[in-house]
Design an enzyme around this catalytic site. Structure first.
Site, PDB file in Angstrom:
ATOM      1  N   ASP A  53     -35.793 -10.782  14.081  1.00  5.29           N
ATOM      2  CA  ASP A  53     -36.501  -9.958  15.054  1.00  5.29           C
ATOM      3  C   ASP A  53     -37.873  -9.560  14.512  1.00  5.29           C
ATOM      4  OD1 ASP A  53     -35.709  -8.080  13.173  1.00  5.29           O
ATOM      5  OD2 ASP A  53     -34.557  -6.843  14.563  1.00  5.29           O
ATOM      6  N   SER A  54     -38.192 -10.026  13.303  1.00  4.84           N
ATOM      7  CA  SER A  54     -39.557  -9.934  12.780  1.00  4.84           C
ATOM      8  C   SER A  54     -40.542 -10.683  13.667  1.00  4.84           C
ATOM      9  CB  SER A  54     -39.616 -10.489  11.348  1.00  4.84           C
ATOM     10  OG  SER A  54     -38.986 -11.750  11.275  1.00  4.84           O
ATOM     11  N   ASP A 101     -31.015 -12.963  14.757  1.00  2.00           N
ATOM     12  CA  ASP A 101     -30.906 -11.502  14.710  1.00  2.00           C
ATOM     13  C   ASP A 101     -30.448 -10.925  16.045  1.00  2.00           C
ATOM     14  OD1 ASP A 101     -31.419 -10.538  12.185  1.00  2.00           O
ATOM     15  OD2 ASP A 101     -33.571 -10.328  12.477  1.00  2.00           O
ATOM     16  N   LYS A 132     -26.923 -11.993  13.032  1.00  2.08           N
ATOM     17  CA  LYS A 132     -27.130 -10.984  11.988  1.00  2.08           C
ATOM     18  C   LYS A 132     -27.343  -9.628  12.643  1.00  2.08           C
ATOM     19  CE  LYS A 132     -31.041 -10.596   9.574  1.00  2.08           C
ATOM     20  NZ  LYS A 132     -31.430  -9.179   9.840  1.00  2.08           N
ATOM     21  N   GLU A 178     -27.831  -5.204  11.655  1.00  2.00           N
ATOM     22  CA  GLU A 178     -28.165  -4.243  10.625  1.00  2.00           C
ATOM     23  C   GLU A 178     -27.171  -3.088  10.594  1.00  2.00           C
ATOM     24  OE1 GLU A 178     -33.006  -4.957  11.082  1.00  2.00           O
ATOM     25  OE2 GLU A 178     -32.191  -2.923  11.178  1.00  2.00           O
ATOM     26  N   GLU A 225     -32.126  -5.691   1.670  1.00  6.20           N
ATOM     27  CA  GLU A 225     -33.578  -5.562   1.804  1.00  6.20           C
ATOM     28  C   GLU A 225     -34.087  -4.257   1.218  1.00  6.20           C
ATOM     29  OE1 GLU A 225     -37.219  -5.698   5.088  1.00  6.20           O
ATOM     30  OE2 GLU A 225     -35.169  -6.143   5.737  1.00  6.20           O
TER      31      GLU A 225
END
Length: 278
Positions: A44-45, A83, A113, A115, A182
């Site tokens: 999602d960057s 993501d 993925k 978080e 991270e």
């Protein structure tokens, strides 16, 4: 040979380092895949480096599906991880399963993925129960920057470090086949790597992780809005691109491009006839 969840498991067991890079389009994914990378992360960057947002929070499911499918078409051997964007899994276990399924069916991912630590274990259990592989992500989780008060290194106190270790154990127990670490001290990342049975993929977490991931625009010097400490620029592609763009502008202006070698010809008889008519 196609990289799979089993590839990750075997790499951990054999002490082999795993490599992951981000990609958001077909052409880049194809180049990265041909280089022999283990995994491509459709991060999602893309909100920052592709869409120009200040953070990842505005990225939608439709964005991730669109870019994920493009990457999947270009990646033949790399494991494609997509993501789950902000609020696509936090709202409920049901939403998490539905949205993970969309990323697999419509985005053509090999895994998703998300978080978070202990708080997302119910989602991880439910998603993996449906046969969808999950990569967990703990430490500096960009979707939580407002709660963190910015992009700050996590796990620096003894209490915070213990919490990260417990989070890592919890997400592994819940079924995650790998964990992204991270923005945490390398000592903490090394202890997590030794503690959990699944591979750890570091980004700003030191060399003792089982693998590494970077945003490809960062490592190629293509994104200069900000450069984190953990980034190494393996090439200055940004400068090369800017020079090429400038050379193109110059050659168009002075008429040296296009040259004869770039033009299409015509039969001389046709040319003569056109001359007579016009």
């Amino acid at each position: 040979m196609k990289n799979t969840v089993l590839t990750f498991k075997q790499a951990k067991e054999n002490g082999e380092k795993l490599t992951m890079l981000t990609a958001y389009d077909y052409s880049t994914a194809k180049l990265i895949d041909e280089a022999g990378i283990n995994s491509i992360l459709v991060g999602d960057s893309l909100g920052n480096v592709i869409l120009g947002y200040e953070d990842t929070l505005s990225v939608t499911m439709e964005d991730m599906i669109h870019h994920g499918a493009a990457v999947a078409r270009g990646a033949k051997n790399a494991l494609v991880v997509i993501d789950m964007p902000f609020m696509s899994y936090q709202t409920s276990v049901y939403d998490a399963v539905v949205n993970a399924g969309r990323l697999m069916k419509e985005g053509r991912g090999d895994a998703v993925k998300l978080e978070g630590g202990m708080e997302v274990c119910p989602q991880i259990k439910a998603i993996t129960a449906c046969g969808i592989p999950v990569v967990a992500h703990i430490g500096l989780t960009p979707q939580s920057i407002n709660a963190f008060g910015g992009f700050k290194v996590q796990g620096k106190s003894a209490e915070a470090a213990r919490q990260l270790i417990e989070d890592a154990k919890a997400v592994a127990d819940a079924g995650a086949f790998a964990i992204v670490l991270e923005g945490i001290p390398s000592v903490v990342a090394a202890k997590i790597t030794k503690t959990v049975p699944v591979p750890t993929i570091g980004i700003g977490a030191g060399s003792e992780c089982d693998g590494q991931v970077l945003v490809y625009q960062d490592m190629l010097g293509m994104f200069s809005d900000y450069v984190p400490k953990f980034v190494k620029q393996f090439a200055n592609v940004g400068d090369i691109m800017k020079k090429a763009f400038a050379d193109y502008i110059k050659e168009v202006a002075d008429k040296s491009f296009p040259g004869k070698e770039n033009e299409y010809g015509i039969d001389p008889d046709v040319s003569d006839e056109l001359d007579r008519l016009y």
